[in-house]
Design an enzyme around this catalytic site. Structure first.
Site, PDB file in Angstrom:
ATOM      1  N   ARG A  57       0.853  -1.199   0.000  1.00 36.09           N
ATOM      2  CA  ARG A  57       0.000   0.000   0.000  1.00 36.09           C
ATOM      3  C   ARG A  57       0.890   1.251   0.000  1.00 36.09           C
ATOM      4  NH1 ARG A  57      -1.739  -0.026   6.437  1.00 36.09           N
ATOM      5  NH2 ARG A  57       0.078   1.172   7.124  1.00 36.09           N
TER       6      ARG A  57
ATOM      7  N   ASP B 132       9.121 -10.181   5.979  1.00 38.80           N
ATOM      8  CA  ASP B 132       9.315  -9.264   7.093  1.00 38.80           C
ATOM      9  C   ASP B 132      10.753  -8.790   6.966  1.00 38.80           C
ATOM     10  OD1 ASP B 132       9.969  -8.017   9.461  1.00 38.80           O
ATOM     11  OD2 ASP B 132       8.869  -9.437  10.719  1.00 38.80           O
ATOM     12  N   VAL B 133      10.948  -7.509   6.691  1.00 40.66           N
ATOM     13  CA  VAL B 133      12.287  -7.006   6.357  1.00 40.66           C
ATOM     14  C   VAL B 133      13.272  -7.090   7.526  1.00 40.66           C
ATOM     15  CG1 VAL B 133      11.516  -5.480   4.488  1.00 40.66           C
ATOM     16  CG2 VAL B 133      11.668  -4.577   6.849  1.00 40.66           C
TER      17      VAL B 133
ATOM     18  N   ASN C 241      11.643   0.278   0.786  1.00 42.16           N
ATOM     19  CA  ASN C 241      10.609   1.255   1.136  1.00 42.16           C
ATOM     20  C   ASN C 241       9.895   0.935   2.459  1.00 42.16           C
ATOM     21  OD1 ASN C 241       8.207   3.209   0.501  1.00 42.16           O
ATOM     22  ND2 ASN C 241       7.284   1.177   0.733  1.00 42.16           N
TER      23      ASN C 241
ATOM     24  N   TYR D 117      11.892   8.438  15.044  1.00 43.86           N
ATOM     25  CA  TYR D 117      11.737   8.149  13.605  1.00 43.86           C
ATOM     26  C   TYR D 117      12.790   8.897  12.799  1.00 43.86           C
ATOM     27  CZ  TYR D 117       9.475   8.287   8.966  1.00 43.86           C
ATOM     28  OH  TYR D 117       9.191   8.195   7.625  1.00 43.86           O
TER      29      TYR D 117
ATOM     30  N   LYS E 268      15.736   7.520  10.126  1.00 42.76           N
ATOM     31  CA  LYS E 268      15.831   7.922   8.721  1.00 42.76           C
ATOM     32  C   LYS E 268      17.184   8.576   8.433  1.00 42.76           C
ATOM     33  CE  LYS E 268      11.992   6.238   7.176  1.00 42.76           C
ATOM     34  NZ  LYS E 268      11.973   5.240   6.094  1.00 42.76           N
TER      35      LYS E 268
ATOM     36  N   THR F 210      -0.607   9.313   3.224  1.00 45.09           N
ATOM     37  CA  THR F 210      -0.866   7.865   3.221  1.00 45.09           C
ATOM     38  C   THR F 210      -1.390   7.501   4.610  1.00 45.09           C
ATOM     39  OG1 THR F 210       1.344   7.457   4.037  1.00 45.09           O
ATOM     40  CG2 THR F 210       1.077   7.471   1.641  1.00 45.09           C
TER      41      THR F 210
HETATM   42  N1  LIG Z   1       3.931   9.042   4.097  1.00 46.97           N
HETATM   43  C1  LIG Z   1       4.834   9.931   4.389  1.00 46.97           C
HETATM   44  O1  LIG Z   1       4.515  11.082   4.691  1.00 46.97           O
HETATM   45  C2  LIG Z   1       6.294   9.567   4.342  1.00 46.97           C
HETATM   46  C3  LIG Z   1       7.221  10.632   4.345  1.00 46.97           C
HETATM   47  C4  LIG Z   1       8.578  10.335   4.312  1.00 46.97           C
HETATM   48  C5  LIG Z   1       8.995   9.019   4.253  1.00 46.97           C
HETATM   49  N2  LIG Z   1       8.084   8.007   4.253  1.00 46.97           N
HETATM   50  C6  LIG Z   1       8.591   6.642   4.187  1.00 46.97           C
HETATM   51  O2  LIG Z   1       8.072   6.012   3.038  1.00 46.97           O
HETATM   52  C7  LIG Z   1       7.919   4.616   3.265  1.00 46.97           C
HETATM   53  C8  LIG Z   1       6.487   4.203   2.959  1.00 46.97           C
HETATM   54  O3  LIG Z   1       5.611   4.951   3.773  1.00 46.97           O
HETATM   55  P1  LIG Z   1       4.023   4.947   3.596  1.00 46.97           P
HETATM   56  O4  LIG Z   1       3.566   6.304   3.909  1.00 46.97           O
HETATM   57  O5  LIG Z   1       3.654   4.315   2.321  1.00 46.97           O
HETATM   58  O6  LIG Z   1       3.615   3.981   4.838  1.00 46.97           O
HETATM   59  P2  LIG Z   1       2.427   2.936   4.999  1.00 46.97           P
HETATM   60  O7  LIG Z   1       2.345   2.663   6.453  1.00 46.97           O
HETATM   61  O8  LIG Z   1       1.216   3.398   4.285  1.00 46.97           O
HETATM   62  O9  LIG Z   1       2.990   1.620   4.240  1.00 46.97           O
HETATM   63  C9  LIG Z   1       4.100   0.951   4.725  1.00 46.97           C
HETATM   64  C10 LIG Z   1       4.127  -0.448   4.152  1.00 46.97           C
HETATM   65  O10 LIG Z   1       5.275  -1.126   4.732  1.00 46.97           O
HETATM   66  C11 LIG Z   1       4.868  -2.412   5.177  1.00 46.97           C
HETATM   67  N3  LIG Z   1       5.718  -2.879   6.257  1.00 46.97           N
HETATM   68  C12 LIG Z   1       5.767  -2.403   7.530  1.00 46.97           C
HETATM   69  N4  LIG Z   1       6.616  -3.134   8.267  1.00 46.97           N
HETATM   70  C13 LIG Z   1       7.124  -4.085   7.444  1.00 46.97           C
HETATM   71  C14 LIG Z   1       8.042  -5.139   7.622  1.00 46.97           C
HETATM   72  N5  LIG Z   1       8.612  -5.398   8.820  1.00 46.97           N
HETATM   73  N6  LIG Z   1       8.350  -5.924   6.558  1.00 46.97           N
HETATM   74  C15 LIG Z   1       7.764  -5.708   5.355  1.00 46.97           C
HETATM   75  N7  LIG Z   1       6.879  -4.720   5.130  1.00 46.97           N
HETATM   76  C16 LIG Z   1       6.556  -3.926   6.168  1.00 46.97           C
HETATM   77  C17 LIG Z   1       3.409  -2.234   5.590  1.00 46.97           C
HETATM   78  O11 LIG Z   1       2.722  -3.454   5.651  1.00 46.97           O
HETATM   79  C18 LIG Z   1       2.899  -1.274   4.515  1.00 46.97           C
HETATM   80  O12 LIG Z   1       2.425  -1.981   3.388  1.00 46.97           O
HETATM   81  C19 LIG Z   1       8.331   4.382   4.713  1.00 46.97           C
HETATM   82  O13 LIG Z   1       9.692   3.983   4.759  1.00 46.97           O
HETATM   83  C20 LIG Z   1       8.175   5.754   5.328  1.00 46.97           C
HETATM   84  O14 LIG Z   1       8.978   5.917   6.468  1.00 46.97           O
HETATM   85  C21 LIG Z   1       6.741   8.257   4.290  1.00 46.97           C
END
Ligand SMILES: NC(=O)c1ccc[n+]([C@@H]2O[C@H](COP(=O)([O-])OP(=O)(O)OC[C@H]3O[C@@H](n4cnc5c(N)ncnc54)[C@H](O)[C@@H]3O)[C@@H](O)[C@H]2O)c1
Length: 267
Positions: A18, A65-66, A92, A161, A165, A198
């Site tokens: 997602r 699971d990463v 990601n 967090y 990062k 998201t």
């Molecule tokens: N949304 C934002 O504003 C934002 C901003 C900067 C960075 N990010 C980064 O972007 C990436 C994606 O974020 P997002 O907003 O889509 O988050 P999200 O929570 O919508 O999706 C994260 C996805 O990672 C999966 N996941 C979580 N733990 C996991 C694990 N141990 N093994 C495998 N998969 C796992 C979840 O099941 C999910 O599908 C993340 O690394 C987040 O830190 C997001």
């Protein structure tokens, strides 16, 4: 074939069930790549892969699971077998648990360190092993790590967090250096996304209100936008297109770099 074209390339996207990861997988497929989505959410991950398949692209799902080293080894082997190679890894998958420094919770911090730092490190490890000469894929490639604007600014409520990062940023640079020095032929870069609404982004906006840092979600989001020269929040496609660029030959002389995709917020 244009330099942005990914026809014939094989990609693995973690956390692709997602959010940003799903958008990245879709964009890589649109650019011509075959894609495997890796996630802990099996049903959703398979549905996202199926939706990509409907567009005519090759897509699959693997449970990963990463934080699990052995699972990484199996997932990369399965991807290489299914796609007949591996050229692109997008690290990601990530988690964000908000909290004030005065209330740091060891379990929450460990969860973020595990998924965001260890998970990314293990991804680099197994991508290097598969992509370097003599590896199961063996023709080099590109790793794109997803850091965050949180690594470049000081936003309240997300210290833990942000630290994870910043670690992704350093993992990227040193891994790129080792890849070059040891002749792996793998470029390693990262992206710093700005706030995107998201599931994670929306939760973060609510959390900083619940922590008493902003009077309302609207104020929190408004503060982010006011700090952003681009004048808006990020969109999934903003991040996905940047990943396609870094994965493509258009970025062939770019490695060890971090690309802000935040409308200028983190400058
Ligand atoms: N949304 C934002 O504003 C934002 C901003 C900067 C960075 N990010 C980064 O972007 C990436 C994606 O974020 P997002 O907003 O889509 O988050 P999200 O929570 O919508 O999706 C994260 C996805 O990672 C999966 N996941 C979580 N733990 C996991 C694990 N141990 N093994 C495998 N998969 C796992 C979840 O099941 C999910 O599908 C993340 O690394 C987040 O830190 C997001």
């Amino acid at each position: 074939m244009g330099v942005y074209d990914l026809a014939g390339r094989k990609a693995l996207v973690t956390g692709g069930a997602r959010g940003l990861g799903a958008g990245m997988a879709e964009a890589l497929a649109r650019a011509g790549a075959s894609v495997v989505i890796a996630d802990i959410q099996e049903e959703l991950g398979r549905a996202t892969a199926d939706a990509i398949k409907q567009t005519g692209a090759t897509a699959g799902f693997v449970r990963l699971d990463v934080t699990d080293d052995a699972a990484w080894e199996a997932a990369v082997a399965e991807t290489v077998a299914e796609l007949d190679g591996l050229d692109i890894l997008v690290n990601n998958a990530g988690v964000e648990i908000s909290g004030l420094a005065v209330d740091f919770d060891p379990a929450q911090l460990r969860t973020m360190l595990d998924v965001n730092v260890l998970g990314t490190a293990l991804g680099i490890k197994h991508a290097f092993r598969a992509m370097r000469p003599g590896g199961a894929a063996g023709v080099g490639g590109a790793v794109v790590n997803i850091a965050s604007v949180a690594a470049t600014i000081a936003f309240p409520g997300i210290a833990g967090y942000s630290a994870t990062k910043s670690a992704v940023d350093r993992l990227t640079r040193v891994a790129a250096m080792e890849s070059g020095k040891l002749g792996y032929g793998v470029r390693v870069n990262c992206v710093y996304p700005g706030l995107v609404p998201t599931v994670m982004g929306n939760q973060l906006a609510q959390d900083v209100v619940d922590l008493g840092l902003f009077p309302s979600v609207e104020e929190a989001v408004g503060t982010v936008i006011a700090l952003t020269p681009g004048g808006r929040l990020g969109e999934v496609s903003d991040m996905a297109d940047a990943v396609v660029f870094l994965a493509s030959d258009a970025a062939r002389f770019i490695t060890g770099a971090g690309l802000p995709v935040d409308g200028g917020m983190g400058m």
